[in-house]
Design a protein around this motif. Structure first.
Motif, PDB file in Angstrom:
ATOM      1  N   ALA A  18      71.458   3.306  33.880  1.00 41.46           N
ATOM      2  CA  ALA A  18      71.011   4.602  34.396  1.00 41.46           C
ATOM      3  C   ALA A  18      70.150   4.450  35.646  1.00 41.46           C
ATOM      4  O   ALA A  18      70.206   5.289  36.557  1.00 41.46           O
ATOM      5  N   ALA A  19      69.360   3.389  35.705  1.00 40.75           N
ATOM      6  CA  ALA A  19      68.483   3.208  36.867  1.00 40.75           C
ATOM      7  C   ALA A  19      69.316   2.963  38.129  1.00 40.75           C
ATOM      8  O   ALA A  19      69.040   3.525  39.198  1.00 40.75           O
ATOM      9  N   LYS A  20      70.344   2.129  37.984  1.00 41.75           N
ATOM     10  CA  LYS A  20      71.210   1.875  39.143  1.00 41.75           C
ATOM     11  C   LYS A  20      71.979   3.129  39.547  1.00 41.75           C
ATOM     12  O   LYS A  20      72.135   3.441  40.729  1.00 41.75           O
ATOM     13  N   ALA A  21      72.489   3.852  38.534  1.00 46.42           N
ATOM     14  CA  ALA A  21      73.212   5.095  38.834  1.00 46.42           C
ATOM     15  C   ALA A  21      72.289   6.069  39.551  1.00 46.42           C
ATOM     16  O   ALA A  21      72.678   6.716  40.537  1.00 46.42           O
ATOM     17  N   SER A  22      71.066   6.137  39.069  1.00 49.07           N
ATOM     18  CA  SER A  22      70.093   7.046  39.669  1.00 49.07           C
ATOM     19  C   SER A  22      69.818   6.671  41.124  1.00 49.07           C
ATOM     20  O   SER A  22      69.780   7.535  42.010  1.00 49.07           O
ATOM     21  N   LEU A  82      73.587  15.864  32.784  1.00 54.74           N
ATOM     22  CA  LEU A  82      74.175  14.652  32.219  1.00 54.74           C
ATOM     23  C   LEU A  82      75.016  15.081  31.020  1.00 54.74           C
ATOM     24  O   LEU A  82      74.571  15.860  30.172  1.00 54.74           O
ATOM     25  N   CYS A  83      76.269  14.575  30.997  1.00 53.05           N
ATOM     26  CA  CYS A  83      77.183  14.865  29.895  1.00 53.05           C
ATOM     27  C   CYS A  83      77.385  13.575  29.101  1.00 53.05           C
ATOM     28  O   CYS A  83      77.776  12.591  29.700  1.00 53.05           O
ATOM     29  N   ARG A  84      77.206  13.539  27.878  1.00 54.61           N
ATOM     30  CA  ARG A  84      76.747  14.558  27.015  1.00 54.61           C
ATOM     31  C   ARG A  84      76.058  13.972  25.807  1.00 54.61           C
ATOM     32  O   ARG A  84      76.286  12.821  25.438  1.00 54.61           O
ATOM     33  N   GLY A  85      75.262  14.809  25.176  1.00 54.73           N
ATOM     34  CA  GLY A  85      74.660  14.483  23.893  1.00 54.73           C
ATOM     35  C   GLY A  85      75.325  15.299  22.811  1.00 54.73           C
ATOM     36  O   GLY A  85      76.305  16.003  23.057  1.00 54.73           O
ATOM     37  N   ALA A 135      68.915  10.986  31.060  1.00 46.69           N
ATOM     38  CA  ALA A 135      68.866  12.214  31.864  1.00 46.69           C
ATOM     39  C   ALA A 135      67.613  12.228  32.720  1.00 46.69           C
ATOM     40  O   ALA A 135      67.647  12.584  33.911  1.00 46.69           O
ATOM     41  N   ALA A 136      66.506  11.826  32.115  1.00 46.75           N
ATOM     42  CA  ALA A 136      65.245  11.802  32.872  1.00 46.75           C
ATOM     43  C   ALA A 136      65.317  10.785  34.007  1.00 46.75           C
ATOM     44  O   ALA A 136      64.882  11.057  35.136  1.00 46.75           O
ATOM     45  N   GLN A 137      65.891   9.613  33.710  1.00 49.99           N
ATOM     46  CA  GLN A 137      66.014   8.591  34.762  1.00 49.99           C
ATOM     47  C   GLN A 137      66.849   9.092  35.936  1.00 49.99           C
ATOM     48  O   GLN A 137      66.601   8.780  37.089  1.00 49.99           O
ATOM     49  N   LEU A 138      67.900   9.840  35.602  1.00 53.24           N
ATOM     50  CA  LEU A 138      68.803  10.345  36.637  1.00 53.24           C
ATOM     51  C   LEU A 138      68.227  11.540  37.385  1.00 53.24           C
ATOM     52  O   LEU A 138      68.812  11.990  38.371  1.00 53.24           O
ATOM     53  N   ARG A 181      59.071  16.392  25.903  1.00 56.03           N
ATOM     54  CA  ARG A 181      58.236  15.395  26.591  1.00 56.03           C
ATOM     55  C   ARG A 181      58.864  14.933  27.898  1.00 56.03           C
ATOM     56  O   ARG A 181      58.182  14.694  28.883  1.00 56.03           O
ATOM     57  N   ALA A 182      60.198  14.803  27.895  1.00 58.53           N
ATOM     58  CA  ALA A 182      60.897  14.290  29.074  1.00 58.53           C
ATOM     59  C   ALA A 182      61.164  15.373  30.120  1.00 58.53           C
ATOM     60  O   ALA A 182      61.627  15.061  31.224  1.00 58.53           O
ATOM     61  N   GLY A 183      60.895  16.638  29.752  1.00 56.81           N
ATOM     62  CA  GLY A 183      61.190  17.716  30.696  1.00 56.81           C
ATOM     63  C   GLY A 183      62.678  17.973  30.875  1.00 56.81           C
ATOM     64  O   GLY A 183      63.134  18.441  31.915  1.00 56.81           O
ATOM     65  N   ILE A 184      63.432  17.656  29.844  1.00 61.97           N
ATOM     66  CA  ILE A 184      64.891  17.845  29.873  1.00 61.97           C
ATOM     67  C   ILE A 184      65.260  19.044  28.995  1.00 61.97           C
ATOM     68  O   ILE A 184      64.740  19.179  27.890  1.00 61.97           O
TER      69      ILE A 184
END
Lengths: 270, 270
Positions: B46-50, B63-66, B91-94, B131-134
């Motif tokens: 996710a960090a690299k994608a971000s 982000l798809c999907r949970g 999702a938060a990382q992205l 907490r993550a703001g998602i």
């Protein structure tokens, strides 16, 4: 108990599309299936069809189908009204209590307009149905058909329409294949109390092999058929239960063993 | 006006399944599509994608999907909860605001039990999302998928769930393909005011070529897309609009002309 349930079985003749009416009637009589549901395109003369069915001792659970009100032009809409009046007459000739109503597609109208057209059409033919003693059974079809067949796609909507029509000749038909997915289905079945004009069964296989021809024999899918049947009964409906399966394999293999297979599956799963 | 609308366009990367994330990002940047919706199976880190997405100046609409909470065994249900927590982190990382939630199938449970399992699962991961703001965007899928994918199949149901969760981190995602048929859709869009976490578009061709891969480009079907878009806006949602098309032909022809075609159809039909 099993005898009681089998006494409610109705064979919807589209379960064996290759059979002419004569063969469907003969098979029902031979296997003690007491009711049949008849499709209009399967006979030419309602009086002759009626004589054939009566002479075999069968009851007619419903005539399929009226509706399709949302035609694109006013002239075609008039023709649809006339055709629904003819269907009501035919239902009466056949001794059917119910004319199944499939609303018809939007046909270029907006969904809202098409839905209003359906209600207008029903209002117009309702007095004919009342005089003939026929119930117009508004059947919601699965939402996956909404673009091509019905603009009435939930039992809530069918109940709304039947309520608005406020007549003993306005009811709803509940087909398990079309409504099983609905989170409201049990609440809407209870709401339909006194207006349930028919109950149809088949099953939803996984994966569904196709949109139109994907229905399966009861027990070959995921529908909670027994729970639905009990809910419909708890809401007061104790009339015929139609088996209606559109399935290429069932059609291709329709022989003398079809009705006994249906009876067994009906007992085991409905 | 048209510039305003294009500024809301988000490319859901499943519209071009053959493209790796790198190509999807490059195409969005090359054609000034400002947002992208990312699928989890399309990246490993996710960090690299971000970093890739941010360096191209794109926003992540979702982000798809949970979801998929209704696993058959308790151990698998625990694993699903853990996976949803991971998805929230990703999702938060992205920098995505929304994690799209597809409820998952009944998996042998009754529909009622499966629906309760979904709500229980959402309740369990909700504090993580807060907490993550998602925002957990509960997306009802079309009822034709009810046997295999979601037990959440109407916007009313998604609204009921989001209301029950009563948190700014619980919202609904409205995909035109999944909800257009619903007689209640406009009432439920209005009811979703303040909770709309996303709006997806594609179209419903007639006839539908298949259940899973049947979606069409906007304008090639019967959905009243503009009316839906205006209803969603009238209910207060002015965020990204995702184009999400599962279609073999679109996939096979995904080339440098895809995004300009989408932009034109988006302007003409949405």
């Amino acid at each position: 108990m099993s005898t009681d349930l089998l006494a409610r079985l109705s064979f919807n003749q589209m379960t064996a599309d290759p059979w002419p009416l004569e063969r469907a009637v003969q098979q029902c009589a031979a296997h003690n299936v007491p009711h049949i549901a008849v499709w209009r395109h399967k006979f030419e003369d309602a009086a002759k069809a009626s004589a054939l069915i009566r002479s075999a001792g069968l009851g007619v659970s419903s005539l399929c189908r009226g509706g399709w009100f949302s035609a694109p032009t006013p002239a075609e809409r008039r023709a649809r009204i006339a055709d629904n009046r003819l269907a009501i007459e035919q239902a009466a000739q056949l001794g059917a209590r119910v004319l199944v109503i499939v609303s018809g597609p939007a046909n270029g109208q907006s969904l809202d307009d098409a839905r209003a057209t359906v209600l207008d059409g029903l209002r117009e033919v309702l007095p004919d149905a009342e005089r003939a003693g026929i119930t117009l059974g508004i059947e919601p079809l699965h939402p996956m058909y909404a673009a091509e067949r019905p603009v009435v796609v939930t039992l809530r909507q069918a109940n709304d329409m039947a309520e608005a029509l406020a007549s003993p000749a306005a009811g709803v038909v509940i087909d398990a294949f079309h409504v099983w997915w609905d989170p409201e289905v049990y609440a809407q079945i209870e709401r339909a109390r006194g207006r349930i004009a028919g109950f149809h069964v088949s099953d939803w296989p996984v994966p569904l092999p196709g949109i139109l021809m994907g229905r399966a024999m009861m027990g070959d899918g995921v529908i909670e058929l027994r729970r639905l049947r009990r809910a419909v009964e708890a809401a007061g409906y104790t009339g015929p239960i139609e088996v209606e399966i559109f399935n290429d394999a069932v059609w291709a293999n329709a022989d003398d063993s079809l009705l006994p297979r249906i009876q067994q599956r009906f007992l085991d799963h409905v």
